[in-house]
Write an enzyme that holds these catalytic residues in place. Structure first.
Site, PDB file in Angstrom:
ATOM      1  N   LYS A  85      12.100   8.636   3.978  1.00 43.85           N
ATOM      2  CA  LYS A  85      12.395   8.165   2.631  1.00 43.85           C
ATOM      3  C   LYS A  85      13.832   8.578   2.268  1.00 43.85           C
ATOM      4  O   LYS A  85      14.207   9.740   2.444  1.00 43.85           O
ATOM      5  CB  LYS A  85      11.422   8.787   1.633  1.00 43.85           C
ATOM      6  CG  LYS A  85      11.035   7.892   0.481  1.00 43.85           C
ATOM      7  CD  LYS A  85       9.981   8.572  -0.384  1.00 43.85           C
ATOM      8  CE  LYS A  85       9.352   7.583  -1.333  1.00 43.85           C
ATOM      9  NZ  LYS A  85       8.404   8.245  -2.256  1.00 43.85           N
TER      10      LYS A  85
HETATM   11  O1  G3P Z   1       6.753   8.597  -5.116  1.00 49.93           O
HETATM   12  C1  G3P Z   1       7.617   7.624  -5.610  1.00 49.93           C
HETATM   13  C2  G3P Z   1       7.212   7.153  -6.982  1.00 49.93           C
HETATM   14  O2  G3P Z   1       5.981   6.478  -6.916  1.00 49.93           O
HETATM   15  C3  G3P Z   1       7.104   8.269  -8.000  1.00 49.93           C
HETATM   16  O3  G3P Z   1       7.179   7.685  -9.245  1.00 49.93           O
HETATM   17  O4  G3P Z   1       7.639   7.796 -11.682  1.00 49.93           O
HETATM   18  O5  G3P Z   1       5.446   8.641 -10.775  1.00 49.93           O
HETATM   19  O6  G3P Z   1       7.551   9.930 -10.336  1.00 49.93           O
HETATM   20  P1  G3P Z   1       6.941   8.568 -10.558  1.00 49.93           P
END
Ligand code: G3P
Length: 220
Positions: A85
């Site tokens: 990633k």
């Molecule tokens: O892991 C990547 C993404 O899905 C995280 O998004 O906004 O929940 O931190 P968030």
């Protein structure tokens, strides 16, 4: 659309894998910090064992293309299903190009605009994580980027797949699927919410009650 689970919690991943609907796992530094195991390599290797036939994303944390390339070369030694990633920026896309040239599969993350999608695809990204919830959080339409991204990826026949990320609730999953996202990575809590509907529960209870009126208590 494939469903991935967005977590580094081994118990959640074990339970999610047992559901028979999950095709991969995404982690990030915040999720790994919450998991609290400390030994990231062992955690990722266990996740790769729990979902052996699916991509498992492990994120770079260095800043230069050379450093990220070195991280990526190390991560893919941990297991065959590790995807690297890479946060979207200039150095990150240089790193993605270099990794792509070496056959290392990538997941470009923290993507918020269609132009970022185009640049990540041009760099050879395997997956492009377009964040929905964080855009919604500031009053923008996260699904619009997903829609445009899918259209352009398919129009120009890029090999990259659009991964809907930063999912906040079941409707985001529905909308991402409708927009043509190739993958949606979903917090385990939201996966469980997707199963629930009060009318289903009510209907199952009614079927059972009616059956028992005729046949007596169900016994297994
Ligand atoms: O892991 C990547 C993404 O899905 C995280 O998004 O906004 O929940 O931190 P968030």
């Amino acid at each position: 659309m494939k469903l991935f689970v967005d977590t580094a919690d081994l118990n959640e991943i074990r339970e999610a894998a047992s559901l028979g609907v999950i095709s991969g796992v995404t982690t990030n530094p915040t999720l790994l910090a919450k998991n609290g195991s400390g030994d990231v390599k062992s955690t990722i290797q266990e996740i790769c064992r729990l979902v052996p036939n699916g991509p498992v994303s492990m994120e770079c944390v260095t800043e230069t293309a050379e450093e990220m390339l070195a991280e990526g070369r190390e991560f893919v030694k941990w297991a065959d299903n590790v995807y690297v990633k890479v946060p979207f920026n200039v150095e990150g896309m240089k790193a993605v190009r270099a990794m792509t040239n070496e056959g290392i599969r990538t997941n470009v993350t923290l993507v918020f605009s269609t132009n970022q999608v185009l640049l990540a695809a041009a760099a050879g990204a395997t997956f492009i994580s377009s964040f929905v919830g964080r855009l919604d959080d500031i009053g923008f339409d996260g699904l619009q980027v997903i829609q445009e991204a899918v259209e352009l990826i398919e129009l120009h026949e890029f090999d990259s797949q659009i991964l809907a990320a930063s999912i906040r609730h079941p409707l985001h999953v529905t909308q991402a699927a409708a927009a043509g996202a190739h993958i949606s990575t979903i917090p385990f809590k939201v996966i469980k919410q997707m199963y629930n509907h009060p009318l289903t529960d009510k209907g199952i209870a009614a079927f059972k009650a009616d059956w028992e009126k005729l046949n007596g208590p169900v016994s297994v």
